[in-house]
Design a protein around this motif. Structure first.
Motif, short mmCIF file in Angstrom:
data_model
loop_
_atom_site.label_atom_id
_atom_site.label_comp_id
_atom_site.label_asym_id
_atom_site.label_seq_id
_atom_site.Cartn_x
_atom_site.Cartn_y
_atom_site.Cartn_z
N ALA A 218 57.50 -6.68 125.77
CA ALA A 218 56.96 -6.43 127.11
C ALA A 218 56.08 -7.57 127.60
CB ALA A 218 56.18 -5.12 127.12
N GLY A 219 56.20 -8.72 127.01
CA GLY A 219 55.33 -9.83 127.38
C GLY A 219 55.50 -10.30 128.81
N LYS A 220 56.72 -10.20 129.36
CA LYS A 220 56.96 -10.70 130.71
C LYS A 220 57.58 -9.67 131.65
CE LYS A 220 57.43 -15.55 129.36
NZ LYS A 220 58.29 -16.77 129.40
N LYS A 221 58.05 -8.57 131.11
CA LYS A 221 58.60 -7.48 131.92
C LYS A 221 58.51 -6.20 131.12
CE LYS A 221 63.37 -8.32 130.39
NZ LYS A 221 64.75 -8.62 130.82
N PRO A 222 58.58 -5.04 131.77
CA PRO A 222 58.51 -3.79 131.02
C PRO A 222 59.61 -3.72 129.96
CG PRO A 222 58.22 -3.37 133.36
CD PRO A 222 58.63 -4.81 133.23
N ALA A 223 59.25 -3.26 128.78
CA ALA A 223 60.22 -3.09 127.70
C ALA A 223 60.82 -1.69 127.80
CB ALA A 223 59.54 -3.28 126.35
N LYS A 224 62.15 -1.62 127.82
CA LYS A 224 62.83 -0.32 127.83
C LYS A 224 62.80 0.24 126.40
CE LYS A 224 66.00 -1.54 131.60
NZ LYS A 224 67.44 -1.67 131.99
N VAL A 225 62.13 1.36 126.23
CA VAL A 225 61.95 1.93 124.89
C VAL A 225 62.94 3.05 124.62
CG1 VAL A 225 60.31 3.05 123.33
CG2 VAL A 225 59.52 1.30 124.92
N ILE A 226 63.06 4.01 125.56
CA ILE A 226 64.03 5.10 125.43
C ILE A 226 64.87 5.15 126.69
CG2 ILE A 226 64.35 7.60 125.18
CD1 ILE A 226 61.75 7.72 123.63
N GLY A 227 66.18 5.11 126.54
CA GLY A 227 67.11 5.13 127.66
C GLY A 227 68.50 4.76 127.18
N ALA A 228 69.45 4.80 128.08
CA ALA A 228 70.84 4.54 127.70
C ALA A 228 71.04 3.12 127.19
CB ALA A 228 71.76 4.80 128.90
N ASP A 229 70.25 2.16 127.68
CA ASP A 229 70.37 0.77 127.25
C ASP A 229 69.05 0.25 126.69
OD1 ASP A 229 69.01 0.81 129.63
OD2 ASP A 229 70.08 -0.87 130.53
N ALA A 230 68.27 1.12 126.07
CA ALA A 230 66.94 0.77 125.61
C ALA A 230 66.90 0.49 124.11
CB ALA A 230 65.97 1.91 125.95
N MET A 231 65.71 0.20 123.60
CA MET A 231 65.54 -0.04 122.17
C MET A 231 65.99 1.18 121.37
SD MET A 231 61.73 -1.76 122.41
CE MET A 231 61.55 -2.07 120.66
N LEU A 232 65.64 2.37 121.86
CA LEU A 232 66.07 3.63 121.25
C LEU A 232 67.02 4.29 122.24
CD1 LEU A 232 62.56 4.87 120.01
CD2 LEU A 232 64.19 3.37 118.83
N ARG A 233 68.31 4.27 121.93
CA ARG A 233 69.31 4.71 122.89
C ARG A 233 69.38 6.24 122.94
NH1 ARG A 233 74.95 2.31 121.93
NH2 ARG A 233 75.22 2.99 124.09
N ASP A 234 69.12 6.79 124.11
CA ASP A 234 69.16 8.23 124.29
C ASP A 234 69.11 8.52 125.79
OD1 ASP A 234 69.27 10.93 123.74
OD2 ASP A 234 67.32 11.05 122.76
N LYS A 235 69.57 9.71 126.18
CA LYS A 235 69.50 10.15 127.56
C LYS A 235 68.92 11.57 127.58
CE LYS A 235 73.82 9.40 128.82
NZ LYS A 235 74.99 9.21 129.72
N PRO A 236 67.62 11.70 127.29
CA PRO A 236 67.02 13.03 127.12
C PRO A 236 66.55 13.70 128.41
CG PRO A 236 65.43 11.34 126.58
CD PRO A 236 66.70 10.61 126.96
#
Length: 322
Positions: A218-236
């Motif tokens: 997240a140094g230069k933009k928000p880090a995607k943590v949970i989501g379909a294309d995130a670090m942890l892939r899920d669609k909760p």
């Protein structure tokens, strides 16, 4: 919206009201000192004593668990997402029918998207009172908690009974099950076969994100943590991203879905057209869809924040991308 509407939807960490009788293990030795907090939504508490800070239905719930050292939360399961990040302390998470299928230790800032359909528990292994913040999928948080059979049996020996209506009855207070309400039935051997003994190598790499990794991402933009294309892939039914000092500029953002801001470290200046507030670690702020806001660090030093945004995905079992 009134000029103070966003201010009215900020729940301060220091004003959180705990419930010490939220669940069936409230009298069980080793679990009898835990505190449950329901911050946004109805949560999953089984006790009428539970205080709800904000009753808004936004597609997910926000809660928290506070526990002194060596206090544990008993094995249970959910049908929708249960996500924790460690706000304070050091925590051991464990899972499986008897809690011995796997475990790992989470430090402050780490996040765990626990797979649905497995029994899970957690314990404060730090040296001081600890707090973990929770995100639960669905307006009804999956309809409640499913307990491992031994948890219900042990609770009964300490005076707590769970009715089939999902309500707790405390014999120490002279309470009994109503004549038209039976006890919560124990899971049968056949039903228990549906709860997997997931090995640790199938959990930690795919469902755990570490704080300092997210700080780097997240140094230069928000880090995607949970989501379909995130670090942890899920669609909760929600997405989670992680912000640091360099993630955002000071321009206004219009929320397209209900959005919850949860500072982890540092102090954040939240502004909107009609006012502003400082958000501190452990605070929770709800932004309604259509409201414009901006965020920036209010002081120098380390700062980080979790942002949870509702999606149109239906809450349910963990999505693996298949």
């Amino acid at each position: 919206m009134t000029t103070s509407s966003i201010s009215d939807r900020i729940v301060r960490y220091g004003e959180l009201r705990p419930c010490k009788t939220a669940f069936i293990d409230a009298h069980t030795p080793g679990s009898d000192q835990k505190e449950n907090f329901t911050i946004i939504g109805g949560g999953v508490s089984e006790s009428p004593d539970q205080h709800v800070h904000l009753t808004d239905k936004i597609g997910f719930n926000i809660g928290a668990a506070g526990q002194p050292p060596k206090c544990r939360n008993s094995l249970h399961s959910h049908t929708t997402a249960e996500v924790f990040f460690v706000l304070k302390g050091r925590w051991r998470f464990f899972w499986g029918r008897y809690g011995d299928a796997g475990e790992f230790v989470a430090e402050e800032g780490d996040i765990f998207n626990i797979p649905t359909g497995i029994f899970r528990g957690f314990e404060n292994i730090g040296t001081d009172y600890g707090m973990i913040m929770a995100i639960l999928g669905g307006d009804d948080a999956g309809g409640g908690v499913t307990w491992a059979p031994q948890v219900i049996e042990e609770a009964q020996s300490h005076g707590l009974m769970l009715g089939e209506n999902g309500v707790l009855y405390d014999s120490k207070k002279g309470q009994e099950l109503p004549h038209n309400v039976g006890p919560m039935p124990l899971l049968t051997a056949e039903q228990l076969q549906a709860f997997p003994e997931t090995p640790v190598e199938d959990v930690v790499p795919y469902y755990v994100a570490r704080y300092w990794d997210m700080m780097a991402m997240a140094g230069k933009k928000p880090a995607k943590v949970i989501g379909a294309d995130a670090m942890l892939r899920d669609k909760p039914g929600f997405e989670v991203d992680f912000l640091t000092r360099g993630s955002l500029d000071t321009e206004m953002i219009t929320a397209t879905q209900p959005t919850v801001l949860m500072p982890m470290r540092g102090h954040w200046h939240l502004r909107w057209d009609a006012g502003s507030e400082i958000l501190n670690p452990g605070d929770t702020s709800l932004i309604h869809a259509g409201e414009a806001y901006s965020l920036e660090p209010a002081m120098t030093g380390e700062c980080s924040l979790y942002r949870v945004t509702a999606t149109d995905d239906a809450p349910g079992t963990t999505w693996t991308g298949n």
